[in-house]
Design a protein around this motif. Structure first.
Motif, PDB file in Angstrom:
ATOM      1  N   LEU A  91      38.586  36.075  39.351  1.00  0.00           N
ATOM      2  CA  LEU A  91      39.423  36.897  38.478  1.00  0.00           C
ATOM      3  C   LEU A  91      39.894  38.123  39.256  1.00  0.00           C
ATOM      4  CD1 LEU A  91      40.621  37.472  35.698  1.00  0.00           C
ATOM      5  CD2 LEU A  91      38.475  38.621  35.089  1.00  0.00           C
ATOM      6  N   HIS A  92      41.204  38.194  39.455  1.00  0.00           N
ATOM      7  CA  HIS A  92      41.781  39.317  40.183  1.00  0.00           C
ATOM      8  C   HIS A  92      43.147  39.630  39.593  1.00  0.00           C
ATOM      9  CE1 HIS A  92      43.460  41.726  43.501  1.00  0.00           C
ATOM     10  NE2 HIS A  92      42.194  41.954  43.844  1.00  0.00           N
ATOM     11  N   ILE A  93      43.496  40.907  39.581  1.00  0.00           N
ATOM     12  CA  ILE A  93      44.745  41.344  38.973  1.00  0.00           C
ATOM     13  C   ILE A  93      45.941  40.646  39.596  1.00  0.00           C
ATOM     14  CG2 ILE A  93      46.284  43.327  38.708  1.00  0.00           C
ATOM     15  CD1 ILE A  93      43.808  45.062  38.366  1.00  0.00           C
ATOM     16  N   ARG A  94      45.982  40.551  40.919  1.00  0.00           N
ATOM     17  CA  ARG A  94      47.131  39.944  41.593  1.00  0.00           C
ATOM     18  C   ARG A  94      47.252  38.469  41.260  1.00  0.00           C
ATOM     19  NH1 ARG A  94      46.898  42.666  47.681  1.00  0.00           N
ATOM     20  NH2 ARG A  94      47.293  44.837  47.007  1.00  0.00           N
ATOM     21  N   LEU A  95      46.115  37.780  41.198  1.00  0.00           N
ATOM     22  CA  LEU A  95      46.149  36.353  40.879  1.00  0.00           C
ATOM     23  C   LEU A  95      46.671  36.127  39.469  1.00  0.00           C
ATOM     24  CD1 LEU A  95      45.553  33.412  41.501  1.00  0.00           C
ATOM     25  CD2 LEU A  95      43.167  33.818  40.824  1.00  0.00           C
ATOM     26  N   VAL A  96      46.217  36.943  38.524  1.00  0.00           N
ATOM     27  CA  VAL A  96      46.681  36.821  37.141  1.00  0.00           C
ATOM     28  C   VAL A  96      48.178  37.099  37.057  1.00  0.00           C
ATOM     29  CG1 VAL A  96      46.509  37.825  34.826  1.00  0.00           C
ATOM     30  CG2 VAL A  96      44.433  37.365  36.147  1.00  0.00           C
ATOM     31  N   ALA A  97      48.641  38.128  37.756  1.00  0.00           N
ATOM     32  CA  ALA A  97      50.066  38.455  37.751  1.00  0.00           C
ATOM     33  C   ALA A  97      50.892  37.314  38.337  1.00  0.00           C
ATOM     34  CB  ALA A  97      50.311  39.745  38.530  1.00  0.00           C
ATOM     35  N   ILE A  98      50.418  36.724  39.427  1.00  0.00           N
ATOM     36  CA  ILE A  98      51.138  35.609  40.053  1.00  0.00           C
ATOM     37  C   ILE A  98      51.221  34.422  39.101  1.00  0.00           C
ATOM     38  CG2 ILE A  98      50.981  33.874  41.884  1.00  0.00           C
ATOM     39  CD1 ILE A  98      49.836  36.079  43.695  1.00  0.00           C
ATOM     40  N   LEU A  99      50.125  34.124  38.427  1.00  0.00           N
ATOM     41  CA  LEU A  99      50.105  32.987  37.501  1.00  0.00           C
ATOM     42  C   LEU A  99      51.117  33.172  36.375  1.00  0.00           C
ATOM     43  CD1 LEU A  99      46.296  32.147  37.128  1.00  0.00           C
ATOM     44  CD2 LEU A  99      48.077  30.698  38.094  1.00  0.00           C
TER      45      LEU A  99
END
Length: 720
Positions: free
Chosen positions: A65-73
């Motif tokens: 769980l990471h902010i950048r990964l969530v934003a990319i998704l």
């Protein structure tokens, strides 16, 4: 009103609109194509909550769980959907207009509905623009859990429904919206979904399409006596975030049961029912219990149809998948060995503990209250009852119990909840509509039978809500507290006002049979306005709500100012615990009680460049009820001022340990002593270190001291 806070509200509103409605309308546009406005709305406010909750928590379970990964998704999926539809190309070519699924055409009913919902939303959220702090300590706790999500940690205090937490986390990850701003304003926006979901349910009950608007208008303007917990509606809390799911569960359960054809949209109804159930599980366990109660109330009128295999099996499958989808992250947490959060255990044990606490009074209900209460029978009368056969005695006692129960519901339920005069009227209307609902099932009353439909279910829900309120107050009844009064009254009162509006719905239903629809629509506008005017005229207009105040607004404002002005991780705020949640992702926090204790050591340092010390010159009375005030057209203002004491040298010399309370520590009973000691510390430190301790902010009740130091060579903060 401060322009900064208005901007923060606009940010939350824009992020909420995109994430809750625009994103699913684009990504699932093909599925939503051709669906009704009701279905599109219900899809967005259920599926989106479930999806966000599942994605965020599953990423957390896998440790990625990471902010950048969530934003990319989320941005990647949205952009892919836009490109798939070819909107950019058509827009550049100027050939077609972009049409999003679910944008309703403007018509009279929608205008009136939005006006009522807008008024109700503004009333319930007005306080968040006056006090820029949280209305109850629970919000701080949940803010802390969202902070943990921002650090990549799920279930920080054990397994707990995190639907609201995950949604706020996505606002932070996708748009950089401050978590504090989301916690302050999210429910002020989301409460509109509560109103609209209630409208969806009531449209399945009433025949005249404007009748649900009458109910919402009455709910939005009438003073609700006994509604102590109504102040929770605009607070950003998990249960309040998921309250709308119970209405949607009931609405789509009713729609499914009413349809008779082989398909006729049943799949959509079952799917949205399952998603509403899953969203309730993801939001809060009480919302799931409430959804169950709502569905049970509708089951009574469809009991014969329900147990047909062709009807029961698809419904059972829908319930199964709704529960499975809603509990996937919970099951994953259990597999990883994460225990349940303490409040879950408390909720499960509450009915048992409630029943155990009433063991002493069990015989009271059976003997004293039943035998001596409502009828006031004489000894001679009871001698006659005792001479009856066993069956006769049971019948006589049953009659006595029934009369006692009705009498207590009338007095302790309706009259105490809504005040005597109004409670009598509501009780009379409820009884009258119940008789009508029973008679309308008779073959001789086929015409009015077409009008009653789900009246009985709403009457039952209203009765249950009053019963829960009364049984929580009247401990002598001996019933276990399944749902506390303050958890169910907000939606329960709405169902009660729906019962009050049933006679009006009948009148419009009968009148609409004689054509001239434009006349009845005009009358609906007039009646809605008349409800507002009449309630004002009779002085039954609602008062403004209140907050459970635990700090000055200046403390919230100063903390926000520090976060904006100073570099990240360059400062420490010394204050009570409330600021710790607000500053967690940006700087350090030192509990002011711990600060005092450590300052008694020989050496004590805080290795940050900037140190801020909060002091209340007028220590606040912790968790007091502070009533808001505002324009007369929105609500009645109640005289309210912040209750506070004064700091003094005498209080600074007292032993704080004598005032510490078990629950709130030194912040409640010992707050005056605590703040006096901190003020004296600052005065003594300033005398020992001239020109070091400065004032960052000060007003008549609150002061923030500021200390700048070399982080590598910090000052010794230990007292002399």
């Amino acid at each position: 009103m401060d322009a900064y806070w208005i901007l923060e509200y606009v940010k939350v509103l824009a992020g909420y609109t995109f994430l809750m409605f625009l994103w699913p309308s684009v990504v699932f546009g093909e599925y939503l194509k051709g669906k009704s406005k009701r279905d599109i709305f219900s899809f967005c406010v259920t599926v989106q909550i479930v999806m966000i909750n599942t994605v965020v928590l599953m990423l957390g379970l896998f440790g990625i769980l990471h902010i950048r990964l969530v934003a990319i998704l989320f941005y990647g999926i949205f952009l892919a959907a836009v490109l798939r539809k070819g909107w950019f190309q058509r827009l550049l070519a100027g050939k077609d207009k972009i049409k999003l699924q679910g944008i309703p055409k403007v018509k009279g009913e929608w205008i009136l509905l939005m006006a009522v919902v807008g008024f109700g939303t503004l009333y319930f959220s007005y306080g968040s623009f006056q006090i820029h702090s949280y209305g109850v300590y629970d919000v701080f706790l949940h803010h802390g859990w969202v902070n943990k999500l921002a650090e990549g940690k799920i279930f920080p205090n054990g397994i707990y429904p995190e639907g609201m937490h995950c949604f706020i986390y996505c606002l932070y990850a996708l748009f950089g919206i401050r978590i504090y701003s989301s916690m302050l304003y999210l429910q002020s926006i989301h409460i509109a979904v509560f109103f609209l979901s209630a409208y969806v349910l009531l449209r399945e009950v009433f025949h005249w399409r404007y009748s649900p608007i009458f109910v919402l208008c009455l709910y939005a303007v009438l003073d609700i006596f006994g509604g102590h917990s109504m102040y929770r509606l605009p607070l950003t809390l998990p249960m309040e975030f998921g309250l709308h799911t119970q209405f949607l569960c009931g609405a789509y359960f009713a729609r499914y049961m009413k349809k008779t054809g082989p398909e006729q949209g049943k799949r959509t109804d079952l799917f949205l029912f399952a998603m509403a159930l899953a969203a309730s599980i993801a939001s809060h366990y009480y919302t799931t219990i409430m959804a169950f109660i709502v569905c049970v109330a509708f089951t009574f009128i469809y009991i014969k149809k329900l147990f047909r295999p062709a009807c029961l099996l698809p419904l059972f499958i829908s319930v199964f998948w709704g529960c499975m989808i809603g509990t996937i992250p919970i099951l994953g947490g259990m597999i990883k060995g994460i225990p349940f959060q303490g409040s879950i255990t408390w909720a499960l044990n509450q009915p048992a503990s409630s029943m155990a606490s009433e063991e002493v009074q069990e015989s009271t209900l059976e003997n004293t209250e039943i035998l001596r209460g409502p009828l006031d029978l004489t000894e001679e009368d009871w001698e006659v009852v005792d001479k009856l056969p066993d069956i006769g005695q049971k019948v006589a006692k049953g009659v006595i119990k029934t009369e006692y129960f009705i009498k207590e519901m009338y007095e302790s339920g309706y009259q105490k909840t809504f005040e005597k005069e109004r409670g009598v009227r509501i009780f009379q209307i409820t009884v009258g509509m119940l008789i009508f609902a029973v008679l309308s099932r008779h073959k001789k009353f086929k015409f009015i039978g077409k009008a009653n439909k789900e009246y009985f279910s709403i009457i039952l829900l209203s009765f249950l809500s009053i019963f829960l309120c009364a049984s929580c107050r009247e401990k002598s009844w001996g019933f276990p507290v399944t749902i506390p009064e303050h958890r169910f009254c907000a939606e329960g009162f709405l169902m009660t006002y729906a019962v009050v509006m049933m006679p009006v719905d009948l009148l419009f239903f009968v009148a609409s049979r004689f054509h001239y629809q434009y006349i009845w629509k005009a009358m609906s506008y007039i009646l809605t306005a008349g409800i507002y005017v009449l309630v004002n005229y009779q002085e039954n207009f609602h008062e403004f709500l209140f907050y459970s105040l635990n700090r000055y607004d200046a403390a919230a404002w100063v903390t926000d100012s520090i976060i904006k002005e100073f570099p990240k991780d360059s400062y420490t705020i010394v204050s009570p615990m409330e600021e710790s949640f607000q500053v967690a992702l940006y700087g350090s926090h030192e509990d002011i009680w711990e600060f005092l204790k450590k300052s008694e050591d020989e050496k004590y340092t805080l290795p940050k460049e900037h140190i801020f010390i909060y002091v209340e010159k007028k220590p606040i009375e912790y968790h007091q009820m502070y009533f808001f005030h505002g324009p007369k057209w929105l609500g009645l203002s109640k005289n309210s001022s912040i209750r506070a004491t004064e700091i003094s040298k005498e209080a600074a010399g007292e032993d704080l340990a004598e005032y510490i309370e078990p629950m709130w520590g030194p912040y409640a009973g010992g707050r005056t002593v605590l703040e006096s000691k901190v003020y004296e510390y600052c005065r003594t430190f300033s005398e020992a270190n001239p020109s070091v301790l400065n004032v960052y902010y000060e007003d008549e009740a609150f002061v923030c001291y500021y200390l700048k130091q070399d982080a590598d060579k910090p000052y010794n903060l230990a007292g002399e």
